[in-house]
Structure formats: structure tokens, C-alpha cells
Design a protein around this motif. Structure first.
Motif, mmCIF file in Angstrom:
data_model
loop_
_atom_site.group_PDB
_atom_site.id
_atom_site.type_symbol
_atom_site.label_atom_id
_atom_site.label_comp_id
_atom_site.label_asym_id
_atom_site.label_seq_id
_atom_site.Cartn_x
_atom_site.Cartn_y
_atom_site.Cartn_z
ATOM 1 N N ALA A 79 0.884 -1.253 -0.018
ATOM 2 C CA ALA A 79 0.057 0.078 0.098
ATOM 3 C C ALA A 79 0.919 1.401 -0.170
ATOM 4 N N LEU A 80 1.999 1.378 0.814
ATOM 5 C CA LEU A 80 2.832 2.339 0.847
ATOM 6 C C LEU A 80 3.291 2.706 -0.530
ATOM 7 N N GLY A 81 4.097 1.603 -1.297
ATOM 8 C CA GLY A 81 4.248 1.812 -2.633
ATOM 9 C C GLY A 81 3.448 2.395 -3.595
ATOM 10 N N HIS A 82 2.127 1.727 -3.546
ATOM 11 C CA HIS A 82 1.179 2.346 -4.249
ATOM 12 C C HIS A 82 1.159 3.907 -4.167
ATOM 13 N N VAL A 83 0.668 4.392 -2.868
ATOM 14 C CA VAL A 83 0.597 5.602 -2.258
ATOM 15 C C VAL A 83 1.884 6.512 -3.045
ATOM 16 N N LEU A 84 3.035 6.114 -2.855
ATOM 17 C CA LEU A 84 4.079 6.941 -3.315
ATOM 18 C C LEU A 84 3.959 6.929 -4.544
ATOM 19 N N LEU A 85 3.991 6.129 -5.367
ATOM 20 C CA LEU A 85 3.967 6.217 -6.986
ATOM 21 C C LEU A 85 2.771 7.004 -7.412
ATOM 22 N N VAL A 86 1.531 6.827 -6.840
ATOM 23 C CA VAL A 86 0.527 7.294 -7.504
ATOM 24 C C VAL A 86 0.375 9.009 -7.064
ATOM 25 N N ALA A 87 1.102 9.068 -5.884
ATOM 26 C CA ALA A 87 1.240 10.726 -5.468
ATOM 27 C C ALA A 87 2.435 11.231 -6.553
ATOM 28 N N ALA A 88 3.441 10.703 -6.821
ATOM 29 C CA ALA A 88 4.673 11.233 -7.622
ATOM 30 C C ALA A 88 4.344 11.624 -8.887
ATOM 31 N N VAL A 89 3.450 10.984 -9.728
ATOM 32 C CA VAL A 89 3.236 11.470 -10.781
ATOM 33 C C VAL A 89 2.567 12.905 -11.122
ATOM 34 N N PRO A 90 1.335 13.067 -10.556
ATOM 35 C CA PRO A 90 0.866 14.465 -10.373
ATOM 36 C C PRO A 90 1.937 15.630 -9.890
ATOM 37 N N ALA A 91 2.494 15.057 -9.015
ATOM 38 C CA ALA A 91 3.831 16.147 -8.464
ATOM 39 C C ALA A 91 4.794 16.361 -9.235
ATOM 40 N N LEU A 92 5.056 15.394 -10.300
ATOM 41 C CA LEU A 92 6.170 15.295 -11.277
ATOM 42 C C LEU A 92 5.837 15.885 -12.615
ATOM 43 N N LEU A 93 4.555 16.332 -12.825
ATOM 44 C CA LEU A 93 3.932 16.710 -14.188
ATOM 45 C C LEU A 93 4.607 17.876 -14.716
ATOM 46 N N ALA A 94 5.171 18.734 -13.786
ATOM 47 C CA ALA A 94 6.101 19.903 -14.277
ATOM 48 C C ALA A 94 7.262 19.395 -15.099
ATOM 49 N N ARG A 95 7.788 18.268 -14.854
ATOM 50 C CA ARG A 95 8.957 17.670 -15.407
ATOM 51 C C ARG A 95 8.613 16.266 -16.216
ATOM 52 N N PRO A 96 8.486 16.407 -17.266
ATOM 53 C CA PRO A 96 7.755 15.534 -18.372
ATOM 54 C C PRO A 96 8.504 14.113 -18.192
ATOM 55 N N VAL A 97 9.855 13.993 -18.426
ATOM 56 C CA VAL A 97 10.702 12.975 -18.407
ATOM 57 C C VAL A 97 10.377 12.312 -16.891
ATOM 58 N N ALA A 98 10.640 12.962 -15.971
ATOM 59 C CA ALA A 98 10.541 12.390 -14.536
ATOM 60 C C ALA A 98 8.923 11.848 -14.325
ATOM 61 N N ALA A 99 8.020 12.374 -14.799
ATOM 62 C CA ALA A 99 6.614 12.137 -14.782
ATOM 63 C C ALA A 99 6.243 10.840 -15.455
ATOM 64 N N ARG A 100 7.091 10.720 -16.788
ATOM 65 C CA ARG A 100 6.933 9.351 -17.466
ATOM 66 C C ARG A 100 7.556 8.297 -16.660
ATOM 67 N N TRP A 101 8.918 8.366 -16.270
ATOM 68 C CA TRP A 101 9.156 7.426 -15.557
ATOM 69 C C TRP A 101 8.520 6.597 -14.222
ATOM 70 N N ALA A 102 8.130 7.893 -13.589
ATOM 71 C CA ALA A 102 7.120 7.515 -12.382
ATOM 72 C C ALA A 102 5.830 6.841 -12.720
ATOM 73 N N ALA A 103 5.396 7.242 -14.061
ATOM 74 C CA ALA A 103 4.039 6.587 -14.554
ATOM 75 C C ALA A 103 4.451 5.039 -15.031
#
Length: 580
Positions: A79-103
Motif C-alpha cells: 500500500a505504501l508503494g502504491h501511495v508513493l508512486l500514485v502521488a509522485a506522478v501528479p507531483a512531477l507533471l511539471a517535469r515531463p521525463v520524470a513524470a513518465r518514469w514515475a508513470a
């Protein structure tokens, strides 16, 4: 091995649905977030409404992951892994490459969460379906929320057709590999309907994208989302029972109210059939064929659980099981062949036990014979050597109790001939210098042992003991008297008998093992328990209760009914060497 509980509780419907609903919404919202992150590098600008949708979906998915730890027994690390990854994507949308890797990382986690432990081809299919759905949902979000002049993505219509086609093909492969595609279970079972939805919805979206692209853009996301939900629900939907085959006994678990009721139907032929429920299911069940009268399931002498005889028509029919106002049904197909078997009547329960052993082993063999049809060479030899054992012990005679079945008649003749050859009397009544030998079926043996118990309580008879044929060593018979002996060719405490005892108990509500069930369970490996016969004594055991907090000897069992016991509340041990 009667379980003390009264059946297997399934729990309320709401309680059962909650973990599934949490799982489906969590995965769907997670897929939306991952899809947006995957396509972020294709955007030249970042509209606020896209960030808002991604953040909202992320919040819902993260919240459900936290709730799942308590409500669905999900491990907190997952559950913790899911929370961290699902929160990381919108937080990184300003950085396209980082957002893609998080996705990408989130997408891989969604695949793992969807597969639920599956591997091989199923894992590959899950990976493709989840990846294509995620990309489709992300494309739908980007297309709806980002102006065309701010996107560098390929034409949405072309990508929609490609992804939708991939989903339909993967879904079709899964449907065919499930074995449900070409029989009535595809529309008559929950799993079949879920698989059809996982194929049909993306296929419909693909067709719309080809002929009416505008409609597909507006409504396609709904279809793909529904297909994704159906796909992720597959792991939680039970596999329907195999279609009934005429002559193959039927073993199913029915949901009667809040109780799971294991149900066995033998021989699954036109005419009289026997329906069996374990003792743990209780004694208030009734059965009925569609349009017929209800038949109560009642105990039968020498057998565990309850039994009902019903008349089944030729071909397909429904058998309804009822308790109070709750019902469930068994789908049957008896075919048209009328086969004369000893699958009902006095020998029916033992025949059902043999059928159950085969089914528990995973084999769906046609029932062509029953144990009472003939005396096996192994049991013939064991009975002859039993008579020799009694002669060596000093018994002057035997009292023989049998029945009219082919096996019982032959067994009685074997014992009588061997007794004559050994110089033993064959008496008609118990005395101080003889032994009782019971070689009939379960029902007649129950009567003989009950009479012997009463006689022994009133006079010193059968001082050389009570002996039963090997097939009579089952819980109801052995526990009907204080002590009984039998010539067995295997040790019930060895690995294979114990494994079988546990398997049949787990599969059928705590049902106890039987010799013919063991033989059927072993199948071609039956020679593994075909050793030299010895005399085994079975005696009831009562465990002395310990005072609260009082220590007991290490290894001392505190239960009279342990998993794998051949006879509950009794011990079976060898009391002789190999019989000569």
C-alpha cells in the motif's frame, strides 16, 4: 473428522463486496494517473485542469490504498508503494521525463496488483491489457483536457484503434484460454460475463473509432474503463464448476444463505441418485429436482453427514438445495444411459466416498463400479490372514456378520472357508471363547457393532475381540464401540494416508477418510499403500482437560480431533507383526 462448526460461513454480501470495490476503483484511478503521466512528454503545455484531474485521481487511489490495509488485509508495504508512486506522478507533471518514469513504475505496480500471483501466459496477457488500458485512458484524458495545438501526440483516432484492437485481441485470448468461450458457462457464470465484457467493450470502442471517431472520443473512455474494471475483477471472480458430464459424480460448493455447503451427487445418471452433505453443513437441508417434492437430507447408519435420495430425469436438470428460505442449485446432466450401479441403497455412501476421493484428487472419472460390487484380492488375503491370526491367539471360533452384497457374500465365504481350514468354529452367537468378524457394508456393520456393544455391556462375550474388514475402518463405525481391530495393508499415520485425510477434509467440510476413498484418491498409485497386512487396533481416546494456565508435557496433544487423523477422537496403531 467432524468439525465443530456448523458449516463454512461465507459472510455477508456487503462484507465480501467491499474489498473488491476498493480494488477495482483503486486500480482504475491508478491507471488514469499512470496514463496521464505516460503522455506528459507529448504535451507542449500543462493545463491546470489536467493537473487537477490527475491530482484528484491520485488522491482517490492513494486513499483507497490506505483503506485497503484495514478493510482488505493488504500488506502495508504494498500500500505504501502504491501511495508513493500514485502521488509522485501528479507531483512531477511539471517535469515531463520524470513524470513518465514515475508513470512507468506505477504501471508496473498496477500489473503486479492486477495479476494477483498469476504467472506465465496469464501474466503476459495482464501486462498487455493493463498497459494498453492505461495508455488509452491517458490518451482520453489528454484529448479531452488539452487543446490540440498543445499536443505532440500521434493522431488520437489512429492510436485509439490500435489500443482498442490490442485490448480486444488480448481479451479474446484470455477468454478462449479460460475454457469458457464455447460452452454455456460463458453467459451462465460470473467469470464468463466478466471475460466477455473485457473483450466486447474494447471491441465496441474500436469499431466506433473506425466508423464514428467523434462518438468514440466522447464515450470510448467509458467503455475502456468498464473493460479495464472487468479485467481487473477476473482474479476475484471464482472459476465456475466444470460442466456436468453424464456418469461423472458432481462435487460443488453451494452458497445456501451465509453458509458454504459442499455437495456431492452420485452417480449423476438417470434414476435414483444420492446427494451427500458433510456433517458440518448441519441436518436441516432439503433437496429437490425442479418441479419435484423436497427430500430431507438425513443421517445414514455407518456413514458421516446427511444423505438424500432423489430421482433425476434424463439429460439436464437443476437440483435445488434449501435451508429455511435460502436456496442454491446444482446444474446436472445425467445423459440418457441407464447404468446399474450400487451407488444408492445400503452401499451408496461407501460408493460416494470412493467417488469423492477421485474428485478431490482432481480426476473426473466416470463412475462405472462401486466397492460393494466385488471383493478385491488384497482384502481377500487380509481376511484370510485375519482368521489365521485369531487361530494363533487361541480363539475357538468366530461369529460372522455380513450382508447380501457381492462383496459381503464373498467375504463371508472367504472367512468361513478359512475358519474351517484352520479348525475354528463358525458360531451364530457371541461367547467367551470367540471373536466377532464383521465383513458386510457400512450399514449392516453399524447394526452388528451396535448389537455387539450392547452384548458386551451385559455379558463377557467376544473376549477375543471385535474385528472388521479393512473397508469398515471409518469414523462412525470405529467410534461406535470402545475398541475394534482390522487387518490393514497400510499405516493410517503414514504420509499418503494423512495427506489424503487432510485433502478430503478440506474439500468436503471436514469429511473423514475411508479406505475406498484413499484408493480412489491414489488412482494408479494405489500400490503405494498395498503393503503386507497387519492387525491395527482402533480405540477411542479422550484427552484430559488441563486447568487454565496449567502446563502440559511437550508434544502432548490438547485436541481429540487433529488434522489428518484417520478416525477423529480415536487412535489407530499396529498390534501385530506382518500376518503370515
Amino acid at each position: 473428522m467432524e468439525h465443530p462448526h456448523g458449516g463454512l460461513a461465507t459472510g455477508g454480501v456487503d462484507t465480501a463486496l467491499l474489498p473488491l470495490v476498493l480494488r477495482l476503483v483503486l486500480l482504475l484511478t491508478g491507471a488514469v494517473v499512470a496514463g496521464i503521466g505516460l503522455l506528459r512528454p507529448q504535451l507542449t503545455a500543462l493545463p491546470g485542469r489536467l493537473v487537477l484531474v490527475a491530482s484528484a485521481a491520485s488522491a482517490v487511489s492513494a486513499a483507497l490504498a490506505v483503506v485497503s490495509v484495514a478493510a482488505a488485509d493488504v500488506h502495508w508495504l504494498g500500500a505504501l508503494g502504491h501511495v508513493l508512486l500514485v502521488a509522485a506522478v501528479p507531483a512531477l507533471l511539471a517535469r515531463p521525463v520524470a513524470a513518465r518514469w514515475a508513470a512507468v513504475a506505477l504501471g508496473l505496480l498496477l500489473v503486479v496488483e492486477t495479476t494477483a500471483g498469476r504467472s506465465g501466459v496469464d501474466f503476459a496477457l495482464d501486462t498487455v491489457y493493463v498497459a494498453a488500458s492505461t495508455a488509452w485512458l491517458g490518451l482520453a484524458a489528454v484529448t479531452a483536457l488539452v487543446p490540440a495545438d498543445q499536443r505532440r501526440a500521434p493522431r488520437a483516432d489512429q492510436l485509439t484503434v490500435t489500443l482498442g484492437g490490442a485490448l480486444a485481441v488480448v481479451g479474446a485470448v484470455r477468454l478462449v484460454s479460460s475454457g469458457l468461450a464455447f460452452d454455456r458457462r460463458v453467459v451462465g457464470s460470473a467469470l464468463g460475463l466478466v471475460l466477455v465484457a473485457a473483450v466486447a467493450l474494447p471491441l465496441l470502442v474500436t469499431a466506433l473509432a473506425v466508423v464514428r471517431a467523434g462518438t468514440a472520443r466522447r464515450w470510448g473512455a467509458v467503455g475502456v474503463a468498464a473493460g479495464f474494471v472487468a479485467w481487473t475483477a477476473i482474479a476475484a471472480v471464482p472459476v465456475p464448476p466444470a460442466l456436468p458430464t453424464p456418469g461423472v459424480p458432481v462435487l460443488v460448493d453451494l452458497a445456501v444463505g451465509d453458509t458454504l455447503v459442499p455437495t456431492l451427487v452420485t452417480p449423476n445418471r438417470p434414476g435414483t441418485n444420492l446427494v451427500h452433505f458433510p456433517a458440518s453443513a448441519g441436518r436441516d437441508l432439503t433437496v429437490a429436482v425442479a418441479g419435484g417434492a423436497e427430500v430431507p437430507a438425513v443421517p445414514r447408519a455407518g456413514a458421516e453427514g446427511t444423505w438424500a435420495e432423489v430421482e433425476l430425469p434424463q439429460g439436464r436438470s437443476d437440483l435445488t438445495v434449501t435451508r429455511g428460505g435460502d436456496t442454491d442449485r446444482v446444474d446436472l446432466d445425467t445423459g440418457t444411459d441407464l447404468v446399474d450401479l450400487r451407488a444408492t441403497g445400503p452401499d451408496g455412501p461407501e460408493c460416494a466416498s470412493a467417488a469423492l476421493g477421485s474428485l478431490v484428487a482432481g480426476r473426473r472419472d466416470t463412475l462405472t463400479a462401486c466397492p460393494g460390487d466385488a471383493l478385491s484380492p488384497q482384502d481377500d488375503e487380509a481376511l484370510r490372514k485375519l482368521v489365521g491370526f485369531l487361530k494363533a491367539r487361541g480363539a475357538a471360533g468366530v461369529v460372522l456378520r455380513s450382508d447380501t452384497s457381492p462383496r459381503g457374500s464373498r467375504a463371508a465365504q472367504v472367512v468361513q472357508d478359512e475358519a474351517t481350514a484352520q479348525g475354528l468354529r463358525v458360531d451364530t452367537a457371541g461367547g467367551e471363547d470367540n471373536a466377532l468378524v464383521v465383513v458386510g457394508g457400512w450399514e449392516s456393520a453399524a447394526g452388528a457393532l451396535n448389537v455387539a456393544r450392547t452384548q458386551q455391556s451385559e455379558a463377557p462375550v467376544y473376549q477375543y475381540g471385535l474385528y472388521v474388514a479393512p473397508w469398515l475402518v471409518n469414523t462412525p463405525l470405529v467410534t461406535s464401540v470402545t475398541s475394534v481391530n482390522a487387518p490393514l495393508r497400510f499405516d493410517p499415520r503414514e504420509t499418503q494416508p494423512v495427506t489424503y485425510a487432510i485433502a478430503v477434509g478440506n474439500a468436503f467440510g471436514g469429511e473423514s477418510p475411508t479406505l475406498e476413498g484413499l484408493r480412489a484418491w491414489l488412482g494408479d498409485r494405489v500400490s503405494d499403500v498395498d503393503g503386507k497386512p497387519r492387525i491395527y487396533a482402533a480405540a477411542q481416546v479422550t484427552v484430559m482437560s488441563m486447568a487454565p494456565g496449567e502446563p502440559h508435557a511437550p508434544g502432548m496433544p490438547m485436541s481429540e480431533d487433529l488434522p489428518g487423523q484417520w478416525v477423529g477422537k480415536a487412535t489407530i496403531v499396529p498390534v501385530s507383526g506382518v500376518l503370515l
